[in-house]
Design a protein around this motif. Structure first.
Motif, PDB file in Angstrom:
ATOM      1  N   ALA A 294       3.216   5.278  -1.813  1.00  0.00           N
ATOM      2  CA  ALA A 294       1.527   5.613  -1.773  1.00  0.00           C
ATOM      3  C   ALA A 294       1.479   7.132  -1.246  1.00  0.00           C
TER       4      ALA A 294
ATOM      5  N   PHE B 266     -10.724   6.342  -4.884  1.00  0.00           N
ATOM      6  CA  PHE B 266     -10.517   4.886  -4.977  1.00  0.00           C
ATOM      7  C   PHE B 266     -11.392   4.435  -6.039  1.00  0.00           C
TER       8      PHE B 266
ATOM      9  N   LEU C 245      -8.847  -2.470   0.186  1.00  0.00           N
ATOM     10  CA  LEU C 245      -8.241  -1.178  -0.225  1.00  0.00           C
ATOM     11  C   LEU C 245      -6.681  -1.326   0.382  1.00  0.00           C
TER      12      LEU C 245
ATOM     13  N   ARG D  87      -4.859  -4.063   0.647  1.00  0.00           N
ATOM     14  CA  ARG D  87      -4.698  -5.094   0.038  1.00  0.00           C
ATOM     15  C   ARG D  87      -4.546  -6.342   1.162  1.00  0.00           C
TER      16      ARG D  87
ATOM     17  N   LEU E 249      -5.871   3.876  -7.145  1.00  0.00           N
ATOM     18  CA  LEU E 249      -5.819   5.174  -6.052  1.00  0.00           C
ATOM     19  C   LEU E 249      -5.476   6.201  -7.400  1.00  0.00           C
TER      20      LEU E 249
ATOM     21  N   LEU F 156      -3.536  -0.237  -7.331  1.00  0.00           N
ATOM     22  CA  LEU F 156      -3.008  -0.349  -5.968  1.00  0.00           C
ATOM     23  C   LEU F 156      -1.565  -1.246  -6.120  1.00  0.00           C
TER      24      LEU F 156
ATOM     25  N   LEU G  59       1.495   1.854   1.315  1.00  0.00           N
ATOM     26  CA  LEU G  59       0.208   1.855   1.077  1.00  0.00           C
ATOM     27  C   LEU G  59      -0.771   1.646   2.356  1.00  0.00           C
TER      28      LEU G  59
END
Length: 574
Positions: free
Chosen positions: A328, A335, A382, A384, A395, A400, A408
């Motif tokens: 990430a 987003f 966001l 997860r 993203l 994601l 992330l």
């Protein structure tokens, strides 16, 4: 087959301790061999000293007994110590693996099982396994060797007399098997009751203020007593089944001894058996039933462990969080929520419905709306913590799910309305997010969060140990520490969920000034009921009943959104 599979899984954990395990088996073999040797020696000693009247050797018999039993005691001690070391190591390894597993399980599974049940499986169930596992391992290997050696001695002396005594063995085997199955079921239910007790205590400690205000002591006590009674009933059944296997062997020992004495006496009268041989066989047979009793109890103990292991295995079998392989990166565009819908469980209504939303990078975004509108749920997607059932989140145009989940989450820093603090020092709580932080960096972050002053006033300053969940601090102090962690980590994305709700106005203003310094360098997402805290946001997203109903600046929403106008009026009335 279930028991063999269970033993195979347990033996897998023995690998790091195999040297100690083999050494324990060696001492168990020596102890068992001495038991067999002393039993075998009865015939020649009895015949030579008493039948053949070599009384001059009688004085050595007490010394022989002292030597044999001393060696047996030493070997048994070494075997028990080493096996205990192995069993404790195995249980600690299981606990460590359970702990790591819990860290990688999706949040909704942990929520489903409840905190109390999860804690009970990691601590209580494994605690129950450790003493039984230690006793059963040493019993199983030592007493099996003892039985085999004693049987060898008995068969060597008179095989047909030994077979007569063993007629009771099938009854012991099938009886122990039946009791073992019942023990496994009872142990699983007893551990489940223990988990419920842990859950109830956890709820009580978390909601102690509400409980004291409501005065519902009797109701809560009756609920707790109900779970205690469940545990009491199943614990009694476990004892009944476990001790029942011992009693069964004791009864069969009586029958076995009677058969040996009856048939053996008949052979002596006929002259087909010497008194020394008969005494040796009788001793061996009677000694066999003692380890058989232990083995029967060991079997029910293994079934008992299996009952606790079933609950542990349920955790191990839960799916782990899955991510992609991409590393990430900090958002440069932002987003994008595309047609996202989410519900916490199939039985519940949608918490978010058809969300289409863009969160631009390096801007201040505010999420507002009535309670239950879906604000916290939206930001939880966001990093997860949860995945939407429909739609995708991107993203910078990359889904994601394609990012490595750990990398992330390093992008985010979160401050919640009720921040979580570990039962550690303030210093350790702060550097949790950045272990390499210098003292200057930590103090600077605390000053930005307006926390340095109150920390310095504590008796041990930054080394002050916080109570469980930071209970020794006020709500505002906990929020300031959580903000300090974020300022120390300086993540690309900062999420503030009612993060200043428990601060006084002057402190809140100072912290918002600190946040202004991060503007245009970090993506800041603010959830707040106080509209005064979101006026300067670059973009305000208004949610209601799980849907985005309006977007814009503060002035734009005041012009075009009746719901936002109503929220604003309500705020000013308050």
């Amino acid at each position: 087959m279930e028991l063999l599979f269970f033993l195979k899984r347990i033996l897998h954990y023995l690998k790091p301790f195999w040297k100690k395990f083999l050494l324990a088996l060696f001492f168990a073999f020596l102890a068992s061999a001495l038991t067999g040797f002393s039993t075998w020696a009865i015939k020649p000693i009895f015949n030579y000293v008493f039948i053949e009247k070599h009384y001059e050797y009688f004085k050595w018999i007490p010394f022989f007994l002292i030597l044999i039993f001393t060696l047996m005691g030493c070997f048994s001690l070494l075997q028990a110590y080493l096996m205990k070391s192995v069993s404790t190591g195995v249980v600690n390894l299981i606990r460590l693996n359970l702990f790591k597993k819990c860290l990688s399980i999706p949040v909704h599974y942990l929520t489903k099982y409840g905190e109390g049940q999860t804690i009970s499986r990691v601590i209580n169930d494994t605690s129950h396994i450790e003493p039984i596992l230690g006793d059963n391992l040493q019993t199983f290997f030592k007493e099996t060797l003892t039985v085999l050696i004693l049987l060898g001695v008995a068969f060597y002396q008179k095989w047909d007399l030994t077979l007569v005594a063993l007629l009771t063995i099938p009854i012991i085997i099938f009886g122990a098997k039946g009791l073992g199955i019942k023990t496994r079921k009872a142990r699983k239910l007893a551990q489940s009751a223990t988990g419920e007790l842990t859950q109830k205590m956890n709820e009580i400690t978390r909601g102690i203020k509400e409980i004291k205000i409501s005065g519902s002591y009797e109701k809560l006590s009756s609920l707790f007593l109900k779970e205690l009674n469940k545990f009491y009933r199943w614990s009694l059944k476990i004892t009944k089944y476990r001790e029942g296997s011992k009693s069964l062997v004791d009864i069969m020992a009586g029958f076995g001894g009677a058969l040996v004495i009856g048939y053996g006496g008949f052979l002596i009268i006929k002259g087909a058996l010497s008194p020394g041989a008969f005494l040796s066989i009788l001793t061996a047979i009677l000694l066999i039933f003692n380890p058989l009793r232990k083995l029967a109890r060991s079997y029910t103990g293994l079934k008992e462990i299996q009952g606790a292991w079933i609950r542990i295995q349920e955790i191990f079998e839960l799916p782990e969080e899955k991510g992609g392989t991409l590393k990430a990166f900090a958002p440069s565009k932002g987003f994008l929520f595309k047609d996202v819908s989410f519900k916490y469980s199939p039985q519940l209504p949608l918490a978010l419905e058809k969300i289409d939303l863009f969160i631009p990078a390096n801007k201040v975004i505010a999420l507002v709306g009535p309670s239950g509108a879906g604000k916290t749920t939206l930001v939880s997607l966001l990093p997860r913590f949860y995945d939407p059932q429909e739609g995708d989140i991107f993203l910078d145009n990359t889904p994601l799910k394609e990012f490595d989940i750990l990398s992330l989450r390093t992008l985010f820093g979160m401050v919640l309305q009720e921040p979580f603090l570990f039962n550690l020092s303030i210093w350790d709580n702060l550097i949790m997010v950045k272990p390499s932080a210098t003292k200057e960096e930590v103090i600077s972050a605390c000053k930005l969060a307006m926390a340095h002053e109150f920390i310095e006033k504590l008796p041990q300053g930054y080394e002050s140990i916080l109570g469980e969940n930071g209970l020794s601090l006020s709500g505002g102090e906990k929020q300031r520490l959580a903000l300090a962690r974020v300022f120390l980590k300086k993540p690309p994305v900062i999420i503030l969920d009612e993060a200043t709700s428990q601060l006084d106005s002057l402190t809140e203003i100072a912290i918002h000034q600190a946040l202004e310094r991060l503007r245009n360098k970090h993506t800041i997402i603010i959830i707040a009921h106080r509209l005064s805290t979101v006026k300067k946001a670059d973009k305000i997203v208004l949610l209601n009943k799980g849907k985005v109903v309006a977007e814009g600046t503060h002035e734009e929403l005041l012009e075009k959104s009746p719901l936002y106008q109503e929220l604003y009026k309500t705020f000013h009335r308050e």
